[in-house]
Write an enzyme that holds these catalytic residues in place. Structure first.
Site, short mmCIF file in Angstrom:
data_model
loop_
_atom_site.label_atom_id
_atom_site.label_comp_id
_atom_site.label_asym_id
_atom_site.label_seq_id
_atom_site.Cartn_x
_atom_site.Cartn_y
_atom_site.Cartn_z
N ASN A 62 0.88 -1.17 0.00
CA ASN A 62 0.00 0.00 0.00
C ASN A 62 0.91 1.22 0.00
OD1 ASN A 62 -1.69 2.12 0.54
ND2 ASN A 62 -2.83 1.07 2.16
N VAL A 63 0.90 1.97 -1.11
CA VAL A 63 1.85 3.09 -1.24
C VAL A 63 1.59 4.20 -0.21
CG1 VAL A 63 2.28 2.67 -3.69
CG2 VAL A 63 0.50 4.31 -3.01
N ASN A 89 2.41 5.78 -10.26
CA ASN A 89 1.16 5.73 -11.03
C ASN A 89 -0.07 5.41 -10.18
OD1 ASN A 89 -0.51 5.12 -13.61
ND2 ASN A 89 -0.53 3.18 -12.48
N SER A 151 -2.54 14.72 -13.53
CA SER A 151 -3.81 14.64 -14.27
C SER A 151 -4.17 16.03 -14.79
CB SER A 151 -4.93 14.17 -13.34
OG SER A 151 -6.19 14.42 -13.92
N TYR A 163 -8.81 15.28 -5.39
CA TYR A 163 -7.99 14.75 -6.50
C TYR A 163 -7.20 15.88 -7.16
CZ TYR A 163 -7.17 11.88 -10.74
OH TYR A 163 -6.62 11.17 -11.79
N ALA A 165 -6.24 18.72 -5.88
CA ALA A 165 -5.17 19.19 -4.97
C ALA A 165 -3.99 18.22 -5.00
CB ALA A 165 -5.73 19.32 -3.55
N LYS A 167 -3.18 16.06 -7.40
CA LYS A 167 -2.52 15.99 -8.70
C LYS A 167 -1.70 17.25 -9.00
CE LYS A 167 -3.72 11.83 -9.90
NZ LYS A 167 -2.69 10.77 -9.99
N ILE A 196 -8.60 9.25 -20.53
CA ILE A 196 -7.97 8.10 -21.18
C ILE A 196 -8.92 6.90 -21.16
CG2 ILE A 196 -5.91 6.62 -21.22
CD1 ILE A 196 -5.31 9.65 -21.60
P1 NAP Z 1 -6.93 2.27 -12.16
O1 NAP Z 1 -7.36 1.53 -13.38
O2 NAP Z 1 -7.90 2.49 -11.05
O3 NAP Z 1 -5.63 1.54 -11.60
C1 NAP Z 1 -4.99 1.99 -10.45
C2 NAP Z 1 -4.26 0.84 -9.80
O4 NAP Z 1 -3.64 1.35 -8.61
C3 NAP Z 1 -5.20 -0.30 -9.39
O5 NAP Z 1 -4.65 -1.55 -9.73
C4 NAP Z 1 -5.30 -0.12 -7.88
O6 NAP Z 1 -5.52 -1.30 -7.15
C5 NAP Z 1 -3.91 0.44 -7.54
N1 NAP Z 1 -3.90 1.11 -6.25
C6 NAP Z 1 -4.89 1.87 -5.71
N2 NAP Z 1 -4.53 2.29 -4.49
C7 NAP Z 1 -3.29 1.77 -4.24
C8 NAP Z 1 -2.42 1.83 -3.13
N3 NAP Z 1 -2.74 2.50 -2.01
N4 NAP Z 1 -1.23 1.18 -3.21
C9 NAP Z 1 -0.91 0.48 -4.32
N5 NAP Z 1 -1.70 0.38 -5.41
C10 NAP Z 1 -2.89 1.03 -5.36
O7 NAP Z 1 -6.38 3.74 -12.55
P2 NAP Z 1 -5.90 4.31 -13.98
O8 NAP Z 1 -7.07 4.89 -14.66
O9 NAP Z 1 -5.03 3.34 -14.67
O10 NAP Z 1 -5.00 5.54 -13.47
C11 NAP Z 1 -3.62 5.42 -13.18
C12 NAP Z 1 -3.08 6.78 -12.76
O11 NAP Z 1 -3.33 7.72 -13.79
C13 NAP Z 1 -3.74 7.34 -11.51
O12 NAP Z 1 -2.80 8.04 -10.74
C14 NAP Z 1 -4.79 8.28 -12.07
O13 NAP Z 1 -5.12 9.29 -11.15
C15 NAP Z 1 -4.05 8.82 -13.27
N6 NAP Z 1 -4.93 9.35 -14.33
C16 NAP Z 1 -5.81 8.54 -14.98
C17 NAP Z 1 -6.61 9.07 -15.98
C18 NAP Z 1 -7.59 8.20 -16.75
O14 NAP Z 1 -8.33 8.74 -17.58
N7 NAP Z 1 -7.63 6.90 -16.53
C19 NAP Z 1 -6.51 10.41 -16.31
C20 NAP Z 1 -5.60 11.21 -15.62
C21 NAP Z 1 -4.80 10.66 -14.64
P3 NAP Z 1 -7.04 -1.78 -6.82
O15 NAP Z 1 -7.61 -2.21 -8.13
O16 NAP Z 1 -6.87 -2.91 -5.85
O17 NAP Z 1 -7.73 -0.58 -6.23
#
Ligand code: NAP
Length: 253
Positions: A62-63, A89, A151, A163, A165, A167, A196
């Site tokens: 857990n980060v 990430n 983000s 979120y 704040a 990011k 995305i």
């Molecule tokens: P995602 O599909 O929800 O994947 C995030 C991963 O991080 C999941 O496997 C999750 O595990 C894991 N995680 C959550 N809390 C954690 C913790 N405390 N310690 C370790 N791992 C943890 O998210 P994503 O859409 O790929 O996004 C990835 C990053 O890009 C994030 O930082 C997000 O804010 C950023 N972002 C995404 C978008 C977008 O459109 N997708 C846009 C801008 C920025 P669980 O499945 O067990 O929760």
């Protein structure tokens, strides 16, 4: 940096953007240290990356927890020998309006739990992983790279006080680290993705999807691999540091 043979840590690698980054980098034959909350969730992406040419180690952590993160980086050094790059990430959302006021009364507020959960993972988690990775890079004499995933919401997005704040914070941290750590040959940068096309978005109704994409000048969402491509570029280009890369199809919030 030549990615081949380098140890690259990716947090939140089980799915979404983290999994796409791992698969994009795998053909370079790195040692991928894939991290997620549950180690078992990393099985599928680990197999895919091995088939593409990477050596893979999986870690559950857990980060947001300092002891987890210190133990994580100790294990990575023990199993992989060094830390050459970190992609911060892992992230979560807990969206809510600051105040929801309707018909003369307050219906709800963003709770302290919602605020704290997002700050713990998205801001403190990035701080802890960045600190521990930098320490091991410096001690190990590694000229490494740290990439924080920010983000488009860092500019401020309604419903995302917490979120936005966090990011904005991780983008600023990347710039700070680029300045502080340059003396050790360590580079740092951030990526601020727009909308995305991840699993979450794929499940949206066509009308909601249409509404979302119609506001994007390029008229489509980004693909996870387009964010992964930016990670690859930052790792490979040794003159990139201290900047935030906005990968958003020209969308501005
Ligand atoms: P995602 O599909 O929800 O994947 C995030 C991963 O991080 C999941 O496997 C999750 O595990 C894991 N995680 C959550 N809390 C954690 C913790 N405390 N310690 C370790 N791992 C943890 O998210 P994503 O859409 O790929 O996004 C990835 C990053 O890009 C994030 O930082 C997000 O804010 C950023 N972002 C995404 C978008 C977008 O459109 N997708 C846009 C801008 C920025 P669980 O499945 O067990 O929760």
């Amino acid at each position: 940096m030549d990615i081949q043979g380098k140890t690259i840590v990716i947090t939140g690698a089980a799915r979404g953007l983290g999994a796409a980054m791992a698969k994009r980098l795998a053909p370079h034959k790195p040692v991928l240290a894939l991290v997620d909350l549950k180690v078992d969730d990393l099985a599928a992406v680990a197999t895919a990356c091995e088939q593409l040419g990477a050596t893979v180690q999986r870690f559950g952590a857990n980060v947001a927890k300092e002891a987890d993160v210190i133990g994580l980086f100790d294990q990575i050094v023990a199993k992989c020998g060094a830390v050459h790059a970190l992609v911060n990430n892992a992230g979560i959302t807990r969206d809510a309006l600051l105040i929801k006021y309707k018909d003369g009364k307050v219906e709800s507020k963003m709770s302290l739990d919602q605020w704290q959960a997002v700050l713990d993972v998205n801001l403190t988690g990035v701080f802890l992983c960045g600190r521990e990775a930098a320490e091991r890079m410096i001690v190990g004499g590694v000229r490494g790279v740290i990439i924080n995933i920010s983000s488009i919401s860092r500019a401020g997005n309604a419903g995302q006080t917490n979120y936005s704040a966090a990011k904005a914070g991780v983008a600023a941290m990347a710039v700070t680290w680029a300045k502080e750590l340059a003396r050790y040959g360590i580079r740092a940068a951030a990526i601020a993705p727009g909308f995305i096309n991840t699993e979450m978005v794929a499940g949206m109704k066509p009308e909601a999807r249409e509404k979302l994409t119609s506001g994007i000048p390029l008229q489509r969402m980004g693909e996870p691999d387009e964010i992964a491509q930016t990670v690859e570029f930052i790792l490979e280009n040794d003159y990139v540091s201290g900047r935030v890369f906005e990968i958003d199809g020209a969308l501005r919030l």
